[in-house]
Structure formats: structure tokens, C-alpha cells
Design a protein around this motif. Sequence first.
Motif, mmCIF file in Angstrom:
data_model
loop_
_atom_site.group_PDB
_atom_site.id
_atom_site.type_symbol
_atom_site.label_atom_id
_atom_site.label_comp_id
_atom_site.label_asym_id
_atom_site.label_seq_id
_atom_site.Cartn_x
_atom_site.Cartn_y
_atom_site.Cartn_z
ATOM 1 N N SER A 59 8.806 -2.242 -4.859
ATOM 2 C CA SER A 59 10.653 -1.773 -5.234
ATOM 3 C C SER A 59 10.773 -0.526 -6.189
ATOM 4 O O SER A 59 9.800 -0.308 -6.774
ATOM 5 C CB SER A 59 11.026 -3.083 -5.406
ATOM 6 O OG SER A 59 11.057 -3.313 -6.875
ATOM 7 N N ILE A 102 20.852 -3.298 -11.300
ATOM 8 C CA ILE A 102 21.764 -3.746 -10.450
ATOM 9 C C ILE A 102 21.893 -5.354 -10.698
ATOM 10 O O ILE A 102 20.763 -5.981 -11.066
ATOM 11 C CB ILE A 102 21.276 -3.760 -8.969
ATOM 12 C CG1 ILE A 102 21.154 -2.360 -8.546
ATOM 13 C CG2 ILE A 102 22.332 -4.490 -8.156
ATOM 14 C CD1 ILE A 102 20.390 -2.125 -7.366
ATOM 15 N N GLU A 159 19.529 -8.381 -9.845
ATOM 16 C CA GLU A 159 18.147 -7.590 -9.158
ATOM 17 C C GLU A 159 16.805 -8.527 -9.597
ATOM 18 O O GLU A 159 15.876 -8.638 -8.786
ATOM 19 C CB GLU A 159 18.116 -6.360 -9.736
ATOM 20 C CG GLU A 159 17.131 -5.481 -9.263
ATOM 21 C CD GLU A 159 17.084 -4.107 -9.676
ATOM 22 O OE1 GLU A 159 16.708 -3.135 -9.347
ATOM 23 O OE2 GLU A 159 17.425 -4.070 -11.218
ATOM 24 N N GLY A 209 15.097 -8.274 -4.614
ATOM 25 C CA GLY A 209 15.190 -7.520 -5.633
ATOM 26 C C GLY A 209 14.023 -6.821 -6.075
ATOM 27 O O GLY A 209 13.056 -6.264 -5.445
ATOM 28 N N GLY A 252 11.268 -5.145 -2.172
ATOM 29 C CA GLY A 252 11.978 -4.073 -1.769
ATOM 30 C C GLY A 252 11.850 -4.105 -0.107
ATOM 31 O O GLY A 252 12.732 -3.517 0.543
ATOM 32 N N ALA A 309 18.254 0.324 2.104
ATOM 33 C CA ALA A 309 19.262 -0.744 2.051
ATOM 34 C C ALA A 309 20.578 0.018 2.557
ATOM 35 O O ALA A 309 20.884 1.249 2.417
ATOM 36 C CB ALA A 309 19.514 -1.284 0.827
ATOM 37 N N LYS A 325 25.797 -2.078 -2.996
ATOM 38 C CA LYS A 325 24.963 -2.491 -4.323
ATOM 39 C C LYS A 325 23.653 -1.964 -4.220
ATOM 40 O O LYS A 325 23.215 -1.589 -5.194
ATOM 41 C CB LYS A 325 24.963 -4.051 -4.330
ATOM 42 C CG LYS A 325 25.502 -4.784 -5.472
ATOM 43 C CD LYS A 325 25.658 -6.348 -5.475
ATOM 44 C CE LYS A 325 24.842 -6.712 -6.641
ATOM 45 N NZ LYS A 325 24.738 -8.323 -6.556
ATOM 46 N N TYR A 326 23.061 -1.824 -3.188
ATOM 47 C CA TYR A 326 21.600 -1.606 -3.030
ATOM 48 C C TYR A 326 21.170 -0.259 -2.596
ATOM 49 O O TYR A 326 20.198 0.264 -2.837
ATOM 50 C CB TYR A 326 20.705 -2.606 -2.412
ATOM 51 C CG TYR A 326 20.481 -4.053 -3.063
ATOM 52 C CD1 TYR A 326 19.887 -4.169 -4.408
ATOM 53 C CD2 TYR A 326 21.576 -4.654 -2.949
ATOM 54 C CE1 TYR A 326 19.875 -5.205 -5.092
ATOM 55 C CE2 TYR A 326 21.802 -6.077 -3.923
ATOM 56 C CZ TYR A 326 20.856 -6.090 -4.544
ATOM 57 O OH TYR A 326 20.947 -7.334 -5.477
ATOM 58 N N HIS A 357 19.384 2.873 -4.654
ATOM 59 C CA HIS A 357 18.110 2.698 -5.124
ATOM 60 C C HIS A 357 17.003 2.017 -4.151
ATOM 61 O O HIS A 357 15.921 2.397 -4.195
ATOM 62 C CB HIS A 357 17.839 1.762 -6.465
ATOM 63 C CG HIS A 357 18.866 2.608 -7.450
ATOM 64 N ND1 HIS A 357 20.095 2.200 -8.081
ATOM 65 C CD2 HIS A 357 18.453 3.687 -8.402
ATOM 66 C CE1 HIS A 357 20.622 3.014 -8.775
ATOM 67 N NE2 HIS A 357 19.823 3.842 -9.084
ATOM 68 N N TYR A 358 17.529 1.276 -3.311
ATOM 69 C CA TYR A 358 16.426 0.382 -2.496
ATOM 70 C C TYR A 358 16.292 1.107 -1.057
ATOM 71 O O TYR A 358 16.612 0.694 0.027
ATOM 72 C CB TYR A 358 16.844 -0.893 -2.355
ATOM 73 C CG TYR A 358 16.589 -1.935 -3.533
ATOM 74 C CD1 TYR A 358 17.392 -1.653 -4.722
ATOM 75 C CD2 TYR A 358 15.605 -2.849 -3.345
ATOM 76 C CE1 TYR A 358 17.067 -2.388 -5.971
ATOM 77 C CE2 TYR A 358 15.350 -3.568 -4.757
ATOM 78 C CZ TYR A 358 15.643 -3.265 -5.944
ATOM 79 O OH TYR A 358 15.507 -3.826 -7.056
ATOM 80 N N TYR A 399 20.146 -6.592 1.565
ATOM 81 C CA TYR A 399 20.038 -5.281 1.527
ATOM 82 C C TYR A 399 20.905 -4.684 2.650
ATOM 83 O O TYR A 399 21.196 -3.292 2.534
ATOM 84 C CB TYR A 399 18.500 -5.093 1.957
ATOM 85 C CG TYR A 399 17.662 -5.171 0.598
ATOM 86 C CD1 TYR A 399 18.021 -5.101 -0.692
ATOM 87 C CD2 TYR A 399 16.539 -5.872 0.775
ATOM 88 C CE1 TYR A 399 16.971 -5.389 -1.624
ATOM 89 C CE2 TYR A 399 15.710 -6.317 -0.270
ATOM 90 C CZ TYR A 399 15.768 -6.069 -1.454
ATOM 91 O OH TYR A 399 15.218 -6.222 -2.517
#
Lengths: 293, 293
Positions: free
Chosen positions: A85, A91, A94, A101, A105, A110, A114-115, A118-119, A199
Motif C-alpha cells: 500500500s 488519510i 487509514e 488502508g 492496498g 481507488a 478519499k483514497y 494515493h491508493y 476504495y
Amino acid sequence: MSLETLSASKSFGGMLTKYKFKSAALGGLDAQFNLFLPANASQGKVPVLFYLAGLTCTEDNGTQKGGFLREAADEGIALIFPDTSPRGAGIEGEDDDWDFGTGAGFYLNATHPKYAKHYNMATHVTLELPQVIEAAGIPVDFTRQSIFGHSMGGHGALTLYLGALTNSPKTKQFRSASAFAPVANPTKCPWGQKAFKGYFQGGVEEAAANHDATEMISRIKDNVHILIDYGTGDNFYKQGQLLPENFLKAARDAGHDEVQVRVRPQDGYDHSYYFMSTFASDHVHFHANFLKA
Amino acid sequence: MSLETLSASKSFGGMLTKYKFKSAALGGLDAQFNLFLPANASQGKVPVLFYLAGLTCTEDNGTQKGGFLREAADEGIALIFPDTSPRGAGIEGEDDDWDFGTGAGFYLNATHPKYAKHYNMATHVTLELPQVIEAAGIPVDFTRQSIFGHSMGGHGALTLYLGALTNSPKTKQFRSASAFAPVANPTKCPWGQKAFKGYFQGGVEEAAANHDATEMISRIKDNVHILIDYGTGDNFYKQGQLLPENFLKAARDAGHDEVQVRVRPQDGYDHSYYFMSTFASDHVHFHANFLKA
């Protein structure tokens, strides 16, 4: 995206190196990965096998406990060990759970606001890592790549392999996929449902078509090369988190025979790396057949 | 001294079990160890190889990272993985340093009053563990035992092996000893000097005769079976903590030839388990020659 070397250890005649770089796919966060290059890489580019680890793991679990380096050295294959991840996205929530989180990952991109920044582990693994490794002049041949993984990483290996077959080709295809105790039908198990609800903006429904290996294999007509092992003593298997039988049934129903999809129950083995290392040799040699064909 | 089972994982057809018991040798503290039994142990007692880990390690490092289980399973040999020190003795200063006290028992019996009650890893490994394992009816044959180890554990393996040859026989002899990057001349290096000053009332001087492998080999006339590997890229080797050349010279001076004492510099390898796992197969097979003779 230049690579910083954090450590390097000679092993089985080759070199295991840990790298760090600023990952665009993960929203500018630092990302780490391990790369094993066999000795023969000094004579030219070598094929490569990605290993995706499971929940709570990092880029180190597979290198330390998997028992893969010996086989990869014998076969002359590079290994890439990504993290599981992004780290430190900041977040809210997370780090609250071990199965969502940080460290979890799920190897997807995502869409939940919210994700989404980065994800993006799918892009990180399939596009960004090959790009930074090639840019650094490391002798890995990404026209010959396969992928395997454990648990959540088994889900990752199967879905990224099948995704490359079904989607418009966003990435070079993998030649084969294998998995130890994979989360094989995530829309039907608690781990997967939780991940997909978190996600994806569209939740589990949005994930089904392209992020559930069982759903995906049922639609695929191409020849596939898949090997799966799971332990009959695995508590997560018993709790219904893995569901390898669902994947097997969907594969057979779609016409994939034992040569294309092999799913092996292993008597009395659990979910640990002790199970995995037992069959590590089988898996690396399975991929070598295709990588060196 | 009844054994409590903490966990068990099937691996390579055998079973790796983690046990706990109240250790008299360690002053009544709880002690943990791992035991690997190969599949053939169901048909009768099997020979056994002790693995002694290095500074900061526990009973788990060797099982997880050493790569020994596969070879032991192939050879039909049990493996015992003791801890590296007592845990929780509550001695003032015990946890202050990474290279002394907790995680750093040096496989000796302390004579300093501060440590004498708990720090008796020599007795724990050579007498107590065989006793509790036999009492539990576990099919291990302690008339066929060998010993190996890493770094501080390499020191332990060499000194316990040589000690059983030279002392009045307090324990059944080991048939062979091997070591990865051992602390081979501890009275001449900082790690060893610190340990001996702390654990022995008579300090380094008290330790020399029976706790320094280089001193010991120089006096031994018996045939010995010793294999040592160290990496030329090992920082602790470069810093003079290991001194394998001193051991080799003392062995040759005492008339032990290449068949009896083999010391192999391994080009470019470091101090890590990546180095060790590379040569794990060599070491297990080396011991199998004697254990199965």
C-alpha cells in the motif's frame, strides 16, 4: 523518479537491492521495493516475476521468508517485491484496521475521493515500477513478465494478470499467474467487501467486473496459465475469506481445463510463509516455463 | 517442565512447532523454542541439528529466514531453534545494549553474581532442551546431534561442540559443528570482551580456556568436523568482530587439516540471512553426512 538505493545484499550469487523513490502513482509519497537480480543479469536482460505480498506485509516479507531467491537464481529470473500500500498518506482512518488502508492496498486504483490520490497500487505495480526500473538502466526485460502473490497479493496477481488480458491493454501482459491462498472471490468475502466499499465510489458493485478474479475468469476465453495452492488447515480458508473453489468452478464453467487452471488443496498447511516456502519452488519453476519459452 | 504448544505450522511435509516451558536453567523464567520434525519422524526417532541465532535474534529468525527447513526435510533431520538469552530476568542494565544481556546470552553459563541465576544458555541448550524434549516423548535421537549457528550463535556452536570434546562430558557430544560468520575469537574482539567482562566474575581471563573457539581448537587433538563460511563484504568481519582467520590459523597450527576444519571466505556476501540462506543447503548436508553415518 530517480531511484535511491537503501541497501544491497548478495544472495545466491545474485543481488537483492532495496530501492526508494517518489511515486507519482501513489500521489507523490515515498515508495520502497525490493529487486532481486540473478547473476546472469550481468550478461543481459533477464525475465521478471512480480511477487505481491498479503495484508500487513511490506516489500520485505517475501524476500526474507518466501524462499524464492534460490529458485529465481537457479532459473535466472529477476524478482520484484512491491510494498502492499502507500505509506503515510495521512488519510483519516487509514491506520485504524489491519485489513484496510495502510498495508492493505488490494492492488487496485481507488475511485473513492478519499483514497483516489494515493491508493493506486495497480498503476504502481504494472506501469510505474517497470518505468522506473527501465529508466534506471537495470537489466530487466519487461516483455517477459509473470506475477504471483499471497492472500491479498494472490488476489492482486490473479486480477492484474486477468485484467491485462481483458482490458484495453494498459500494461504489457503477464505470461502466467500463480497464487498462494489467494482471496479468489473478494466480492463474496468480508476482506474484499470491506476493501471495495472503502476504495471504490461505487462500492462492491463497481469492483466486481475488473477486481474479482472469479468474476473475471468466467468471462475470459483466452488461454490462461494459472496455478493456485491453498492449505486445508488455513484458518482464513475455513472462514471463507479465500474461496478458491469458487474460482475453480468459474474457470471450469468457462472452459479452462486443468492445463490452464490448476488449483491444488494442500493437506494440513496453514496460511503462513512456512506453507508458502514449501511450494515456492513449484511456483517459480511454473513461471520459468513461460518466461523462458 | 511440561511443554506448552504455542503454535504449529506444517512445512515441507514436516511440522514446525513453537513450545514454551518454565526453564530451571534460566532461573525459572519462561523459555521458548522452535522444533522442526521432518515427515519421517512418524516412523521413528530422527537425528537433530541445533541452530543458534545471533545477537538480537529470537527462536524465530532461523525458522523464518534461514532456509534450513527444506534441507532438513529432505535429509530427514530435526531442527531445534533455541532463543538467544533468557527473557525478563529483570536484571538492572540487562536491556540497555543490543549486544549484551537480553538477546545476547552468548551460549555460556554466567558466573558473575548478577547474571549467574538466569544467564545459563549453555546448560539450557545442551542439557535442558534435550531433557524436556525427550520427556515429552518427541521422537528426536539425541545420540545423533550436531550444531550450527550464526555470528554469536556461530561462537555458541563452535564452543559448545569443542567444549563437549574437551570437558568432562557434561553432555552427549555433537558429531559436527558449522558456523556462518562466527565470532571465532571472542577474547580478541569488542563483542566478546564486553560479554565476558559482564557474564564472568573473572572477566575475559576466565572465559579464554572454555569460551573462545580459537583458544579451544589450539589445544584439541581429537578429530573434528567443522565448516565455517563468512562473507568478505560483512561489515562486522571488516570491523574485526569475527576473526575467522585466527581460528583457521590456530586449527592448522594444532594439526587440523582441510578435511577437519574448512573455513571459506565467500566473495561479497554480508552478515545477513540472505548470505546464510545461500549456503544453508551446504551446511545441512555437511551435518547430514555425520548425523546419518
